[in-house]
Structures are given as C-alpha cells and as structure tokens.
Write an enzyme that holds these catalytic residues in place. Sequence first.
Site, PDB file in Angstrom:
ATOM      1  N   GLU A 176      -4.288   7.791  -4.245  1.00 13.04           N
ATOM      2  CA  GLU A 176      -4.647   7.130  -5.487  1.00 13.04           C
ATOM      3  C   GLU A 176      -6.018   7.599  -5.954  1.00 13.04           C
ATOM      4  O   GLU A 176      -6.925   7.688  -5.150  1.00 13.04           O
ATOM      5  CB  GLU A 176      -4.660   5.603  -5.308  1.00 13.04           C
ATOM      6  CG  GLU A 176      -3.291   5.022  -5.029  1.00 13.04           C
ATOM      7  CD  GLU A 176      -3.309   3.493  -4.917  1.00 13.04           C
ATOM      8  OE1 GLU A 176      -4.348   2.867  -5.209  1.00 13.04           O
ATOM      9  OE2 GLU A 176      -2.287   2.943  -4.505  1.00 13.04           O
TER      10      GLU A 176
ATOM     11  N   HIS B  69      -1.929   0.789  -9.700  1.00  9.64           N
ATOM     12  CA  HIS B  69      -2.459  -0.228  -8.776  1.00  9.64           C
ATOM     13  C   HIS B  69      -3.067  -1.392  -9.559  1.00  9.64           C
ATOM     14  O   HIS B  69      -4.252  -1.703  -9.434  1.00  9.64           O
ATOM     15  CB  HIS B  69      -3.486   0.388  -7.835  1.00  9.64           C
ATOM     16  CG  HIS B  69      -3.731  -0.428  -6.611  1.00  9.64           C
ATOM     17  ND1 HIS B  69      -4.114   0.126  -5.405  1.00  9.64           N
ATOM     18  CD2 HIS B  69      -3.681  -1.752  -6.393  1.00  9.64           C
ATOM     19  CE1 HIS B  69      -4.292  -0.835  -4.513  1.00  9.64           C
ATOM     20  NE2 HIS B  69      -4.026  -1.987  -5.089  1.00  9.64           N
TER      21      HIS B  69
ATOM     22  N   ARG C 265       0.874  -1.172   0.000  1.00  6.79           N
ATOM     23  CA  ARG C 265       0.000   0.000   0.000  1.00  6.79           C
ATOM     24  C   ARG C 265       0.917   1.229   0.000  1.00  6.79           C
ATOM     25  O   ARG C 265       1.990   1.223   0.599  1.00  6.79           O
ATOM     26  CB  ARG C 265      -0.880   0.021   1.261  1.00  6.79           C
ATOM     27  CG  ARG C 265      -2.064  -0.956   1.203  1.00  6.79           C
ATOM     28  CD  ARG C 265      -3.150  -0.476   0.267  1.00  6.79           C
ATOM     29  NE  ARG C 265      -4.361  -1.293   0.301  1.00  6.79           N
ATOM     30  CZ  ARG C 265      -4.582  -2.348  -0.498  1.00  6.79           C
ATOM     31  NH1 ARG C 265      -3.633  -2.729  -1.364  1.00  6.79           N
ATOM     32  NH2 ARG C 265      -5.702  -3.029  -0.418  1.00  6.79           N
TER      33      ARG C 265
HETATM   34  C1  8YV Z   1      -7.317  -4.408  -5.684  1.00  6.55           C
HETATM   35  C2  8YV Z   1      -5.716  -4.901  -3.830  1.00  6.55           C
HETATM   36  O1  8YV Z   1      -6.799  -3.552  -6.642  1.00  6.55           O
HETATM   37  O2  8YV Z   1      -6.659  -6.923  -3.119  1.00  6.55           O
HETATM   38  C3  8YV Z   1      -6.126  -5.860  -2.769  1.00  6.55           C
HETATM   39  O3  8YV Z   1      -5.896  -5.543  -1.586  1.00  6.55           O
HETATM   40  O4  8YV Z   1      -5.069  -3.951  -3.576  1.00  6.55           O
HETATM   41  C4  8YV Z   1      -6.111  -5.160  -5.217  1.00  6.55           C
HETATM   42  O5  8YV Z   1      -6.269  -6.504  -5.474  1.00  6.55           O
HETATM   43  C5  8YV Z   1      -8.063  -3.457  -4.790  1.00  6.55           C
HETATM   44  O6  8YV Z   1      -8.247  -3.927  -3.542  1.00  6.55           O
HETATM   45  C6  8YV Z   1      -9.410  -3.131  -5.453  1.00  6.55           C
HETATM   46  O7  8YV Z   1     -10.131  -4.301  -5.670  1.00  6.55           O
END
Ligand code: 8YV
Length: 326
Positions: free
Chosen positions: A266, A285, A237
């Site tokens: 973001e 992302h 993150r």
């Molecule tokens: C997704 C992520 O982009 O699973 C996660 O924690 O960061 C990614 O797989 C995000 O969560 C939106 O679905």
Amino acid sequence: MKKRVLAYGRLSEDQLAQLAREFEVQTFSDLTSADDPAFRAALPGAHGLIGSSLAITPELLDSAPDLEVIASISVGVDNYPIDELTRRGILLCNTPDVLTETTADTGFALIMATARRVVELAEWVKRGDWQASIGPEHFGSDVHGKTLGMVGFGRIGAAVARRGALGFGMKVLYSNASPKPALEAELGAERRELAELLAEADIVCVTVPLTDETEHLIGEHEFALMKSTAIFVNISRGKVVHEAALIEALEMGRIRAAGLDVFEQEPLSPESPLPHMRHVVALPHIGSATFETRTAMAQRAVDNISLALKGQRPISLVNDAAWRPS
Ligand code: 8YV
C-alpha cells in the site's frame, strides 16, 4: 521538565493543544517513513510516540532509550514488534471500539458494491455506454438471504455479521480462534472450520488481524474451496491474502468477484492488475476513514498517551504484560 512526545499522526489543533498542555510536543506532518532524518534525530529524547502506519523496529527503538509509550492511531498493530516493546517495558496502545462500526460499514459497503457491480456499472454509465435497457450481462448477485462467511469474528467481524443477519436476512457462518456463543445466540451464527466455511459461503469477508499465523491465510487452496459464484471481501490486512493467488482465482473464474480495501503493498502498485479487473472493487484502505471516526481514534490515542506518560493505565493497552503500576 515536561516529557517529550513525537506526534506523527493526524491530530486536530485541539488535540495537539491538549498534549502541549502537559508535554513538549514535536510534530511531524505527512511522515511516510521511520527513516526520516528529522524524526530519527528527535527519537533520543522522546518519551512517547503518537501516530500510525510507521514500521517500528527494534533498531528504531534502540534510538529511543527514554521511550515509555507508543499510542497507535489504529486498531491493527501488525507494524509493531509487540514482544520487543514488552521486553523493553514500552507500552503499546491502540484504538479499538471507536472504529468498529465505521469499519464494518466499509465492509458491508464493499459486499454490496462488489456483489451488485456498483462501481463497474456506474463507470459504464459515465462512459455513455448505457444506450439500451440492461441485460443479463449486467446482472449482479443477490446479498439478502445469502450465506455470509466471516473469517475472523472479533469486534469488526461481528459488526459486519450483525449488518448481514439483522439487516439483510443472511445466514452467518464464522471461523475464529475461539467460539462466540453470545453471537451465535444473537445472530444465529454457526462456527465452522475455515475450509468448511469457504465451501459453504456465498460471500466471504475477512476481518482477522495480521499475525504470523494469519499471513497468507487465504491462498490458492482456499480460493479453490470457494464457490465459483463467491464474492470475496478483504477489510483486514492485505498480507492475510496471497494476492497472486487471488488474481489467478479471479482470472480463472474460481470466484466471481472481489472487494478489497487492503493490499499486500500500500499504496497499491501501479503494476497491479487488480484495480483494472472488471469484477474487482479496489478501495484505498478507507476502513475507518470518516471525519467522525478518525477524530475519535486520534482522541483515543491522545488520551492513551496522556494517561501512560502520567503513570496511569491507558484506556486501550495492547501489551498488558508491559504494564507496571507506578
Ligand atoms: C487506519 C486501520 O487506516 O485501524 C486500523 O488498523 O487499518 C485503519 O483504521 C490505519 O491504521 C491508519 O490509521
């Protein structure tokens, strides 16, 4: 009376139909804020939420007194007040495992693209600047045989390390809250304190979850410990890294390059210098963002919420303490 589900994530028609067979489903496509008036108006009667990326707050939960479960289409759960959900008896589910390999692919793609300057040099060719044989000013850094330092050694970190150790003959170091003896045996991985790892690694890859303890885990002091030839990659993150310190480390040449799939803000602020810096590969992302994996994540979330609303234990429950077998 069917229980009500608010669906604000990307679900396929088949997945929506699966939910609609058992529940009353209200969809919110392209929802970007939990403050959306229509979404807020639907909360009072909702029993389940399914989606991702929304900031779920105690104040929002006050508007959803019948809420039993939130099925996040994500593995990361830093946007949920987990203790508050548990206190209220609201189950929080996520989607681990189904995205591990895809996210690790993204991590290793970033390692390779950043170390070998793939994006920068592809743009150089596109601009028509390739007028003669390349020289040292175009050289990148080797990845094979180098030392890979994993900050965080959970499912995704281990999968990145497996690619390095088994595919690229890399030495793997890891820093993690707990030792990982099975991975040490499998990959020859060696546990290090964070400071030692940062000083030894040629490539640093961050895969820790964002928690109160890991926010700004990598800052000015940590960048100063790294080799000046270090390649830094973050697929965790954005807030795990002090972004201003990263920018300064790159500008001062304290590290060679950075590959980033996540950012403190973001989408990335237009004012951010990062995407315009020569030795930075910035991605929007895309960690788990393949057709196959996002479908699998959504299906896991659908299965989680369906089980939970029928009083059955979900497949991937984050807050075990909230589980009350019926
Ligand atoms: C997704 C992520 O982009 O699973 C996660 O924690 O960061 C990614 O797989 C995000 O969560 C939106 O679905």
